[in-house]
Design a protein around this motif. Sequence first.
Motif, PDB file in Angstrom:
ATOM      1  N   ASP A 170       0.925  -1.181   0.238  1.00  0.00           N
ATOM      2  CA  ASP A 170       0.002   0.038   0.052  1.00  0.00           C
ATOM      3  C   ASP A 170       1.061   1.143  -0.052  1.00  0.00           C
ATOM      4  OD1 ASP A 170      -2.331  -1.548   0.032  1.00  0.00           O
ATOM      5  OD2 ASP A 170      -2.395  -1.418   2.373  1.00  0.00           O
ATOM      6  N   SER A 171       0.484   2.203  -0.750  1.00  0.00           N
ATOM      7  CA  SER A 171       1.274   3.562  -1.015  1.00  0.00           C
ATOM      8  C   SER A 171       0.396   4.545  -1.146  1.00  0.00           C
ATOM      9  CB  SER A 171       2.363   3.560  -2.206  1.00  0.00           C
ATOM     10  OG  SER A 171       1.872   3.133  -3.197  1.00  0.00           O
ATOM     11  N   LYS A 172       0.651   5.589  -0.918  1.00  0.00           N
ATOM     12  CA  LYS A 172       0.034   6.943  -0.951  1.00  0.00           C
ATOM     13  C   LYS A 172       0.183   7.493  -2.360  1.00  0.00           C
ATOM     14  CE  LYS A 172      -1.242   7.010   3.535  1.00  0.00           C
ATOM     15  NZ  LYS A 172      -2.398   6.620   3.744  1.00  0.00           N
ATOM     16  N   GLN A 173      -0.865   8.128  -2.982  1.00  0.00           N
ATOM     17  CA  GLN A 173      -1.058   8.656  -3.917  1.00  0.00           C
ATOM     18  C   GLN A 173      -1.834   9.989  -3.799  1.00  0.00           C
ATOM     19  OE1 GLN A 173      -1.170   6.131  -7.585  1.00  0.00           O
ATOM     20  NE2 GLN A 173      -1.757   8.038  -9.034  1.00  0.00           N
ATOM     21  N   GLU A 185       4.323  11.313  -0.168  1.00  0.00           N
ATOM     22  CA  GLU A 185       3.921  12.203   1.146  1.00  0.00           C
ATOM     23  C   GLU A 185       4.666  13.013   1.569  1.00  0.00           C
ATOM     24  OE1 GLU A 185       4.688   7.838   2.387  1.00  0.00           O
ATOM     25  OE2 GLU A 185       3.895   8.728   0.479  1.00  0.00           O
ATOM     26  N   MET A 211      -3.902  12.885   0.143  1.00  0.00           N
ATOM     27  CA  MET A 211      -3.276  11.423  -0.132  1.00  0.00           C
ATOM     28  C   MET A 211      -4.245  10.199  -0.010  1.00  0.00           C
ATOM     29  SD  MET A 211      -0.361  12.519  -0.835  1.00  0.00           S
ATOM     30  CE  MET A 211       0.416  10.918  -1.061  1.00  0.00           C
ATOM     31  N   ARG A 212      -4.434   9.680  -0.793  1.00  0.00           N
ATOM     32  CA  ARG A 212      -5.124   8.338  -0.879  1.00  0.00           C
ATOM     33  C   ARG A 212      -4.378   7.120  -1.016  1.00  0.00           C
ATOM     34  NH1 ARG A 212     -11.254   9.541  -3.321  1.00  0.00           N
ATOM     35  NH2 ARG A 212     -11.646  11.360  -2.067  1.00  0.00           N
ATOM     36  N   THR A 213      -4.903   5.832  -0.160  1.00  0.00           N
ATOM     37  CA  THR A 213      -3.871   4.579  -0.506  1.00  0.00           C
ATOM     38  C   THR A 213      -4.198   3.924  -1.619  1.00  0.00           C
ATOM     39  OG1 THR A 213      -4.103   4.331   2.044  1.00  0.00           O
ATOM     40  CG2 THR A 213      -3.460   2.446   0.595  1.00  0.00           C
TER      41      THR A 213
END
Length: 643
Positions: A139-142, A185, A201-203
């Motif tokens: 999982d990463s932030k975008q 982030e 930021m969304r996962t």
Amino acid sequence: MRELQVSKWPKRAVVTAGMPYGNKALHFGHIGGVFIPADCFARFLKDRIGKDNVKFVSGTDCYGSPIDEGYRKLEGFDGTIQDYVKMNHDAQLETLKKYEVDLSIFEGSGIGKCGEAHQKMTDDVLSKLKDLGVLTCVDSKQFYDTQADMFLNGRQVTGRCPVQGCKSEQAYADECSLGHQYAPEDLIAPKSSVTSTTPEMRTVKNWYFDLPKYLDFLKSEVERQKADANIRDIVPQTISEFLVPPIIFVKNECYEDYKKLDLPKHSYKPAEGNKQSFTIEFENIYDRDEAKEKLVEAGIRFRTGKTLVPFRLTGNATWGVSAKALDPELTVWCWPESLWAPISFTSVIADWEEYWCGDDTEIYQFIGQDNIYFYGVAQPAIWEALGNIKQSRLIANHHVLFGKTKASSSSEIKPPSADELLDYYTAEQLRAHFLALGLAQKSVGFSPKVFDAEKKDDPRVADPVLKEGALLTNVYNRLARSCFYEAKNNFDCKVELLEPSTNVKKLVSETMDKYEALMHKVELYSIMQLMDTFIRDANKIWTDGIKAVSQEELSKGIDVRVGGEPSDARKQVLADSFYLLYATNLMMHPIVPSGAEKVLQYMKFDDFNWDNFRNIVWNGEVHEVEEIPPRFDFFKKHESQYK
């Protein structure tokens, strides 16, 4: 005939030039900073080891956020994004032809056969990396623009670079204008270029390559590069900047708040001298990431240092190479797939493994200094993981500046396009000038007089772009014309290939040896200096020689101007000068190909092969040359320069 002290050259070679994005025409930085140096070197290799043994590969990078953003902002264009990219690709190819850049292939990562080959290569690379266990789905932030209701790609977010010490104000989602990498982030003061709002930021789920795993390997690569005198210092120096432990910099005033936190194991280093931040250093990137989360929760501001971080492979852009080998709903982030794009292109024209994997081959990649992270850090680690692709030798150039400003189409001062320059200079004048700039050492200003409002109409100011051009249109041209007119006027266009004089053979031998050694290091600016001296020396040998011979003949009552029989000494001067011209032509061919090819045509020799030059027997055999017309020029000025 001389025996060269031959530098060691591979049996086969690949030369690549960095791939321009398919969102614009080429500006002079693309041409002068990468393509012309790469073309010069590739042409030399073709002459040195054989045309069929060298593949000069590049193409349009069809994917990536700059293209998405360029297409989104385009006005008055009715085509698809594919049409947009193809239009720019065609324009780039046409410009390269105008500059005599002779690529084995220049297509596109999303165009035609190369597009198909690139998708297949991408599938193969991702599948193998996954099977090797060096990929992780996390999982990463975008960034997400809530007003536009869309995820933002890299170029649709701008802010300030979070890397300590970096002054770039032009930072994107995970990469700044100076090539620094960071987590999205961490970007400071992010703003959506779509709506000018602050994105949230969304996962998202993405696949990453375990780059930190290859720290020891990359350290060994740096040591190998440092020991290789042919590799420019900037390459290992830049790579080394990323091979340091994960670090966080925290403002001194936050020390008491920091002491209250239970962070992963780390070492503390107080601020040195007048510095405003202390340092906390971690054993690995994962401990640093955990510490970052706790610092954010505590409201403590911080900045990170360069280090190895997992290399993102995928994203959710709709316009991209499919990552179906990992997840059919994802596409590949443009940078990873652009690393193996030259391999994909090679596969269209040859057995790519023969050129990219063989023990008897060498890969030379010409890049800009901003891209050393991708080609010098990420690429070597991926190649090491795959196990079959040979490591490349990187030829990294510093920036070509426009005057004193970095040549970038995104800067406030727009540099001239490569095509615009051809309205004032010939391609050969520009090739010679760009190669003489010395980009291997430092960033250098390109200052064409015709684009300088204060100086362009001042006759007292010389145009720096024409300095090397004068060597072509005056000195080189004069040497060639002298040889051909002498052969025409006094020898019926026939030259006796007499054994060259000792001093002439020595000059050619020493110069060609230096030339090869410099080309091995790709010190093209030094080659330009070498050739300037050599061509002027060759001209002097002709001028002094023919003057002395003419005086000697006249003293004996011989006047060739009225039909007198040329002396043996005159034949020797012509043979020497013809030999010097052939050597000049051989060494200048990679620099100014069309002019050198025209000279060769009139000399009636077959090609520019270095071995063939060595094997010509200069033993008095009569060789016929082509007659040149009166006032003939092998190298011409641009028509605007005659006004």
